[in-house]
Design an enzyme around this catalytic site. Structure first.
Site, PDB file in Angstrom:
ATOM      1  N   ASN A  10      18.520  13.416 -41.745  1.00 42.10           N
ATOM      2  CA  ASN A  10      18.123  14.653 -41.066  1.00 42.10           C
ATOM      3  C   ASN A  10      18.884  15.797 -41.739  1.00 42.10           C
ATOM      4  OD1 ASN A  10      17.814  16.795 -39.318  1.00 42.10           O
ATOM      5  ND2 ASN A  10      18.314  15.657 -37.462  1.00 42.10           N
ATOM      6  N   LYS A  17      22.665  15.027 -40.922  1.00 37.05           N
ATOM      7  CA  LYS A  17      22.956  13.873 -40.072  1.00 37.05           C
ATOM      8  C   LYS A  17      22.312  12.661 -40.726  1.00 37.05           C
ATOM      9  CE  LYS A  17      23.072  16.538 -35.804  1.00 37.05           C
ATOM     10  NZ  LYS A  17      22.259  17.128 -34.776  1.00 37.05           N
ATOM     11  N   ARG A  91      13.584  13.538 -41.175  1.00 38.92           N
ATOM     12  CA  ARG A  91      13.138  14.566 -40.242  1.00 38.92           C
ATOM     13  C   ARG A  91      12.632  15.744 -41.068  1.00 38.92           C
ATOM     14  NH1 ARG A  91      16.538  19.026 -36.939  1.00 38.92           N
ATOM     15  NH2 ARG A  91      14.773  19.866 -35.802  1.00 38.92           N
ATOM     16  N   HIS A 182      11.791  21.337 -32.970  1.00 31.19           N
ATOM     17  CA  HIS A 182      12.559  20.425 -32.097  1.00 31.19           C
ATOM     18  C   HIS A 182      11.663  19.398 -31.414  1.00 31.19           C
ATOM     19  CE1 HIS A 182      15.991  23.550 -31.364  1.00 31.19           C
ATOM     20  NE2 HIS A 182      16.276  22.753 -32.369  1.00 31.19           N
ATOM     21  N   ARG A 243      20.498  32.846 -34.169  1.00 32.47           N
ATOM     22  CA  ARG A 243      19.141  33.419 -34.205  1.00 32.47           C
ATOM     23  C   ARG A 243      18.891  34.248 -32.950  1.00 32.47           C
ATOM     24  NH1 ARG A 243      16.205  27.824 -35.215  1.00 32.47           N
ATOM     25  NH2 ARG A 243      18.127  26.990 -36.087  1.00 32.47           N
ATOM     26  N   ASP A 285      29.895  28.999 -31.643  1.00 31.50           N
ATOM     27  CA  ASP A 285      30.300  27.656 -31.242  1.00 31.50           C
ATOM     28  C   ASP A 285      30.649  27.631 -29.759  1.00 31.50           C
ATOM     29  OD1 ASP A 285      31.489  25.209 -30.795  1.00 31.50           O
ATOM     30  OD2 ASP A 285      32.487  25.174 -32.748  1.00 31.50           O
ATOM     31  N   PHE A 286      29.911  26.836 -29.005  1.00 25.73           N
ATOM     32  CA  PHE A 286      30.106  26.825 -27.561  1.00 25.73           C
ATOM     33  C   PHE A 286      31.449  26.260 -27.133  1.00 25.73           C
ATOM     34  CE2 PHE A 286      26.225  28.499 -25.828  1.00 25.73           C
ATOM     35  CZ  PHE A 286      26.728  28.986 -24.631  1.00 25.73           C
ATOM     36  N   ARG A 287      32.096  25.491 -28.027  1.00 23.60           N
ATOM     37  CA  ARG A 287      33.438  25.014 -27.662  1.00 23.60           C
ATOM     38  C   ARG A 287      34.362  26.216 -27.500  1.00 23.60           C
ATOM     39  NH1 ARG A 287      32.056  19.891 -31.079  1.00 23.60           N
ATOM     40  NH2 ARG A 287      30.978  21.488 -32.251  1.00 23.60           N
ATOM     41  N   ILE A 334      24.728  21.644 -26.650  1.00 22.09           N
ATOM     42  CA  ILE A 334      25.092  22.515 -25.525  1.00 22.09           C
ATOM     43  C   ILE A 334      24.561  21.923 -24.215  1.00 22.09           C
ATOM     44  CG2 ILE A 334      24.780  24.820 -24.526  1.00 22.09           C
ATOM     45  CD1 ILE A 334      24.427  25.834 -27.464  1.00 22.09           C
ATOM     46  N   GLU A 336      23.913  18.956 -23.404  1.00 23.39           N
ATOM     47  CA  GLU A 336      24.552  17.708 -22.991  1.00 23.39           C
ATOM     48  C   GLU A 336      26.002  17.902 -22.549  1.00 23.39           C
ATOM     49  OE1 GLU A 336      24.117  14.984 -26.341  1.00 23.39           O
ATOM     50  OE2 GLU A 336      22.012  15.578 -26.516  1.00 23.39           O
ATOM     51  N   ASN A 337      26.632  18.965 -23.081  1.00 21.90           N
ATOM     52  CA  ASN A 337      28.091  19.079 -22.886  1.00 21.90           C
ATOM     53  C   ASN A 337      28.582  20.276 -22.098  1.00 21.90           C
ATOM     54  OD1 ASN A 337      29.132  16.808 -24.531  1.00 21.90           O
ATOM     55  ND2 ASN A 337      27.969  17.850 -26.134  1.00 21.90           N
ATOM     56  N   GLU A 387      17.347  11.808 -31.863  1.00 23.40           N
ATOM     57  CA  GLU A 387      16.236  12.038 -32.799  1.00 23.40           C
ATOM     58  C   GLU A 387      16.179  10.930 -33.842  1.00 23.40           C
ATOM     59  OE1 GLU A 387      18.134  15.828 -33.031  1.00 23.40           O
ATOM     60  OE2 GLU A 387      16.211  16.863 -33.135  1.00 23.40           O
TER      61      GLU A 387
HETATM   62  P1  ADP Z   1      22.040  21.053 -33.949  1.00 23.05           P
HETATM   63  O1  ADP Z   1      21.021  21.974 -33.391  1.00 23.05           O
HETATM   64  O2  ADP Z   1      22.597  21.491 -35.262  1.00 23.05           O
HETATM   65  O3  ADP Z   1      21.637  19.589 -33.917  1.00 23.05           O
HETATM   66  P2  ADP Z   1      23.898  20.311 -31.855  1.00 23.05           P
HETATM   67  O4  ADP Z   1      22.860  19.713 -30.967  1.00 23.05           O
HETATM   68  O5  ADP Z   1      24.901  19.413 -32.455  1.00 23.05           O
HETATM   69  O6  ADP Z   1      23.267  21.220 -32.975  1.00 23.05           O
HETATM   70  O7  ADP Z   1      24.642  21.429 -30.977  1.00 23.05           O
HETATM   71  C1  ADP Z   1      25.567  22.321 -31.529  1.00 23.05           C
HETATM   72  C2  ADP Z   1      26.080  23.229 -30.417  1.00 23.05           C
HETATM   73  O8  ADP Z   1      26.591  22.408 -29.358  1.00 23.05           O
HETATM   74  C3  ADP Z   1      27.238  24.129 -30.839  1.00 23.05           C
HETATM   75  O9  ADP Z   1      27.150  25.369 -30.151  1.00 23.05           O
HETATM   76  C4  ADP Z   1      28.452  23.364 -30.349  1.00 23.05           C
HETATM   77  O10 ADP Z   1      29.531  24.191 -30.123  1.00 23.05           O
HETATM   78  C5  ADP Z   1      27.928  22.794 -29.048  1.00 23.05           C
HETATM   79  N1  ADP Z   1      28.688  21.605 -28.648  1.00 23.05           N
HETATM   80  C6  ADP Z   1      28.628  20.371 -29.179  1.00 23.05           C
HETATM   81  N2  ADP Z   1      29.506  19.548 -28.542  1.00 23.05           N
HETATM   82  C7  ADP Z   1      30.134  20.306 -27.610  1.00 23.05           C
HETATM   83  C8  ADP Z   1      31.148  20.045 -26.626  1.00 23.05           C
HETATM   84  N3  ADP Z   1      31.691  18.843 -26.487  1.00 23.05           N
HETATM   85  N4  ADP Z   1      31.523  21.075 -25.833  1.00 23.05           N
HETATM   86  C9  ADP Z   1      30.976  22.301 -25.964  1.00 23.05           C
HETATM   87  N5  ADP Z   1      30.022  22.598 -26.863  1.00 23.05           N
HETATM   88  C10 ADP Z   1      29.596  21.626 -27.672  1.00 23.05           C
END
Ligand code: ADP
Length: 402
Positions: A10, A17, A91, A182, A243, A285-287, A334, A336-337, A387
């Site tokens: 991917n 990935k 993908r 997606h 975006r 970055d959501f972290r 995002i 999921e977490n 995926e």
């Molecule tokens: P992609 O669209 O590239 O596949 P992902 O599904 O991996 O991306 O999601 C990336 C986003 O998810 C980023 O904003 C990242 O900070 C956030 N993210 C991933 N894991 C966590 C976590 N454990 N806590 C908070 N945010 C997370």
């Protein structure tokens, strides 16, 4: 069963990935991720036999370089896996107007994927690099490469959803329409939802939210996707990492004519400098954003705008459902977490019957599946996407038929 393995690739715009798995028993033997391509520090992480590895690859690493690293430094060291790969699943984000299902890759298919580059300018070129390197490096499997398209999931959308209100000729002659993206993820989690809810997929009504670096919502009525937020390209719809999602098209004319920004620059601004990064001025970055939500007002505003738009989309898709809505599903990094996003978004939806269970919501993260709504609510599920598994299944199906 170390046979009948599928190698899934991917190649994203800034990440790759990869995994080797058996789609029949769903076992993932090896999986990994290269992040931050073209940035100062590129790392590769992978997991094999329960052991996690992380290595620094270098600076400003390209897809080609990273793929060679994956093949030469990771895969080729695991000969027992390597020798049992029977097919490669790729993908591909956009099939354009020519391809509407998973296909065996040949020169004609490669040319169709190239023709669809304007519809997914950040993604299809990366997908093509993955395909070309896989064909070159796995000569024995050169006729066993399968393309699985994100756009396939949207083939049954009605014209009322996929046509833009611009002169019809642009659709007839230039194929300008909503294609969606997606799709592999929305397809996977909606099928998982039907299993969790114990409902036939053909009568399932769900709204699925894939929230990752790119974000999209899909409305699935009676097992058919009837609308989605991404459009001609993956730029439309929700606020995303970098975006913009939906904007008034006149902003582009204003930027160009009144501020003098070139069309190429505007493209870069809307694709790579907007969204959460552009609004917060700090990070996509959501972290980081989650940690700083309470203390930094720009971060707070960017996250609130993200949730405002998401809740509007979910609410608007209710009108597309057949009689009732079975569930709202969250997935992606995002979805999921980040319990904060789910809480802010869902708390805006109580008028349509969504009632979040704050405690359950806080507990669901790190790959857990779970219900985060109260008993008297429309069910809200968190379902980690996979995926790679869906790509491997579709790849295996085609490989077995040739
Ligand atoms: P992609 O669209 O590239 O596949 P992902 O599904 O991996 O991306 O999601 C990336 C986003 O998810 C980023 O904003 C990242 O900070 C956030 N993210 C991933 N894991 C966590 C976590 N454990 N806590 C908070 N945010 C997370």
């Amino acid at each position: 069963m170390l046979n009948n393995l599928i190698f899934v690739l991917n190649c994203g715009s800034s990440s790759i990935k990869f995994s080797i798995l058996n789609p029949q028993n769903k076992k993932k033997y090896l999986s990994g991720l290269v992040e931050c391509l073209f940035l100062k520090k590129t790392y590769i992480k992978w997991e094999y036999s329960g052991v996690k590895y992380k290595k620094y690859i270098g600076s400003y690493i390209s897809h080609e370089h990273a793929l060679n690293f994956i093949l030469n430094q990771v895969l080729s060291k695991e000969q027992n896996l390597y020798n049992n790969i029977i097919g490669i699943g790729h993908r591909v984000v956009h099939g354009g107007n020519k391809i509407n299902q998973s296909v065996l890759i040949n020169d004609e298919i490669i040319s169709f994927i190239e023709q669809a580059i304007p519809f997914a300018p950040l993604h299809n070129p990366a997908n093509l690099i993955g395909i070309k390197i896989a064909i070159e490096k796995f000569p024995v499997l050169s006729n066993k490469n399968i393309a699985v398209f994100d756009t396939s999931f949207y083939q049954k959308m009605p014209k009322t959803s996929f046509l833009y209100a611009i002169p019809y000729i642009f659709y007839k002659k230039y194929h300008i329409r909503r294609y969606g993206a997606h799709g592999i993820s929305h397809d996977y989690v909606s099928h998982e939802a039907s299993i969790i809810l114990n409902k036939n997929f053909s009568s399932l009504n769900v709204i699925t939210c894939h929230l990752g670096n790119g974000c999209s919502v899909a409305a699935i009525r009676n097992g058919v996707c009837v609308d989605t937020s991404m459009g001609l390209t993956p730029l439309e719809g929700l606020v995303m990492g970098t975006r913009s999602g939906d904007i008034d098209p006149s902003i582009i004319f204003f930027m160009h004519q009144k501020i003098g920004i070139s069309i190429d620059q505007i493209n870069t601004i809307l694709s790579k400098e907007s969204g959460l990064l552009g609004l917060s001025g700090i990070s996509s970055d959501f972290r980081y954003l989650e940690k700083n939500y309470s203390s930094n007002k720009d971060v707070r505003l960017s996250v609130d705008i993200f949730c405002h738009r998401l809740s509007k989309y979910i609410a608007s898709y209710i009108c597309l459902m057949d009689k009732h809505l079975d569930a709202v599903v969250f997935t992606g990094g995002i979805g999921e977490n980040v319990s904060l996003i789910r809480q802010i978004t869902l708390s805006k939806l109580h008028l349509i019957g969504v009632k979040i269970d704050i405690e359950k919501n806080m507990l669901i993260k790190n790959g857990k599946v779970g219900l985060i709504s109260k008993n008297n609510s429309i069910p809200v599920l968190v379902i980690p996407t996979d995926e790679e598994l869906l790509i491997a299944k579709k790849t295996m199906k085609i490989i077995s038929s040739i």
